[in-house]
Write a protein that holds these residues in place. Structure first.
Motif, mmCIF file in Angstrom:
data_model
loop_
_atom_site.group_PDB
_atom_site.id
_atom_site.type_symbol
_atom_site.label_atom_id
_atom_site.label_comp_id
_atom_site.label_asym_id
_atom_site.label_seq_id
_atom_site.Cartn_x
_atom_site.Cartn_y
_atom_site.Cartn_z
ATOM 1 N N MET A 1 0.823 -1.202 0.000
ATOM 2 C CA MET A 1 0.000 0.000 0.000
ATOM 3 C C MET A 1 0.863 1.260 0.000
ATOM 4 O O MET A 1 0.604 2.193 -0.759
ATOM 5 C CB MET A 1 -0.923 -0.006 1.228
ATOM 6 N N LEU A 2 1.912 1.288 0.802
ATOM 7 C CA LEU A 2 2.769 2.472 0.872
ATOM 8 C C LEU A 2 3.577 2.663 -0.406
ATOM 9 O O LEU A 2 3.767 3.794 -0.865
ATOM 10 C CB LEU A 2 3.688 2.380 2.086
ATOM 11 N N GLU A 3 4.039 1.577 -1.007
ATOM 12 C CA GLU A 3 4.767 1.682 -2.275
ATOM 13 C C GLU A 3 3.848 2.160 -3.395
ATOM 14 O O GLU A 3 4.244 2.982 -4.220
ATOM 15 C CB GLU A 3 5.411 0.348 -2.646
ATOM 16 N N ALA A 4 2.619 1.669 -3.429
ATOM 17 C CA ALA A 4 1.664 2.110 -4.449
ATOM 18 C C ALA A 4 1.346 3.585 -4.274
ATOM 19 O O ALA A 4 1.266 4.333 -5.242
ATOM 20 C CB ALA A 4 0.380 1.278 -4.374
ATOM 21 N N ALA A 5 1.188 4.029 -3.033
ATOM 22 C CA ALA A 5 0.887 5.435 -2.775
ATOM 23 C C ALA A 5 2.029 6.324 -3.257
ATOM 24 O O ALA A 5 1.797 7.360 -3.878
ATOM 25 C CB ALA A 5 0.627 5.660 -1.290
ATOM 26 N N SER A 6 3.270 5.912 -3.024
ATOM 27 C CA SER A 6 4.390 6.749 -3.466
ATOM 28 C C SER A 6 4.517 6.727 -4.982
ATOM 29 O O SER A 6 4.888 7.718 -5.595
ATOM 30 C CB SER A 6 5.698 6.314 -2.798
ATOM 31 N N LEU A 7 4.171 5.617 -5.619
ATOM 32 C CA LEU A 7 4.195 5.543 -7.082
ATOM 33 C C LEU A 7 3.220 6.547 -7.672
ATOM 34 O O LEU A 7 3.543 7.281 -8.598
ATOM 35 C CB LEU A 7 3.853 4.127 -7.553
ATOM 36 N N PHE A 8 2.001 6.604 -7.126
ATOM 37 C CA PHE A 8 1.006 7.531 -7.642
ATOM 38 C C PHE A 8 1.375 8.976 -7.328
ATOM 39 O O PHE A 8 1.059 9.871 -8.094
ATOM 40 C CB PHE A 8 -0.391 7.178 -7.133
ATOM 41 N N ASP A 9 2.057 9.227 -6.223
ATOM 42 C CA ASP A 9 2.524 10.576 -5.929
ATOM 43 C C ASP A 9 3.516 11.030 -6.990
ATOM 44 O O ASP A 9 3.522 12.186 -7.393
ATOM 45 C CB ASP A 9 3.184 10.646 -4.546
ATOM 46 N N ASP A 10 4.372 10.109 -7.466
ATOM 47 C CA ASP A 10 5.336 10.438 -8.505
ATOM 48 C C ASP A 10 4.643 10.697 -9.854
ATOM 49 O O ASP A 10 5.126 11.487 -10.658
ATOM 50 C CB ASP A 10 6.358 9.309 -8.690
ATOM 51 N N LEU A 11 3.519 10.017 -10.111
ATOM 52 C CA LEU A 11 2.818 10.150 -11.383
ATOM 53 C C LEU A 11 1.921 11.379 -11.450
ATOM 54 O O LEU A 11 1.662 11.898 -12.526
ATOM 55 C CB LEU A 11 1.952 8.919 -11.641
ATOM 56 N N LYS A 12 1.443 11.848 -10.308
ATOM 57 C CA LYS A 12 0.445 12.915 -10.290
ATOM 58 C C LYS A 12 0.827 14.147 -11.108
ATOM 59 O O LYS A 12 -0.024 14.690 -11.797
ATOM 60 C CB LYS A 12 0.106 13.305 -8.853
ATOM 61 N N PRO A 13 2.075 14.631 -11.060
ATOM 62 C CA PRO A 13 2.380 15.833 -11.840
ATOM 63 C C PRO A 13 2.192 15.651 -13.344
ATOM 64 O O PRO A 13 1.984 16.626 -14.057
ATOM 65 C CB PRO A 13 3.853 16.098 -11.522
ATOM 66 N N ASN A 14 2.232 14.426 -13.851
ATOM 67 C CA ASN A 14 2.112 14.172 -15.286
ATOM 68 C C ASN A 14 0.691 13.853 -15.741
ATOM 69 O O ASN A 14 0.451 13.663 -16.923
ATOM 70 C CB ASN A 14 3.035 13.020 -15.695
#
Length: 82
Positions: A37-50
């Motif tokens: 869950m924490l790894e998925a959350a950080s992945l989506f945080d990285d994607l959000k600007p794009n």
């Protein structure tokens, strides 16, 4: 480290069943779920600007992409919005 958390009975039963089926301890299942869950959350945080500004991501990481309505229904071409 020990801590106390409240887990609903149905969720606890599912976690215990998964642990038994995989030959693991309940502790391992809970830790793996938290890491995922924490790894998925950080992945989506990285994607959000794009992502387009009107794209929503819910709490479990599923995208909710807005429906685009055509001003001219029946046309097959779609132009990119910026």
């Amino acid at each position: 480290m020990r801590t106390t958390v409240d887990i609903s009975e149905p969720l606890l039963r599912r976690a215990k069943s998964k642990a038994a089926l995989e030959g693991k301890k309940l502790n391992d299942i809970v830790n793996e779920a938290l890491v995922d869950m924490l790894e998925a959350a950080s992945l989506f945080d990285d994607l959000k600007p794009n992502l387009p500004s009107n794209t929503l991501i819910d709490d479990i990481g599923k995208f909710r992409i807005p429906v685009l309505r055509s001003p001219r229904p029946g046309r097959k071409s779609v132009s990119a919005m910026r």
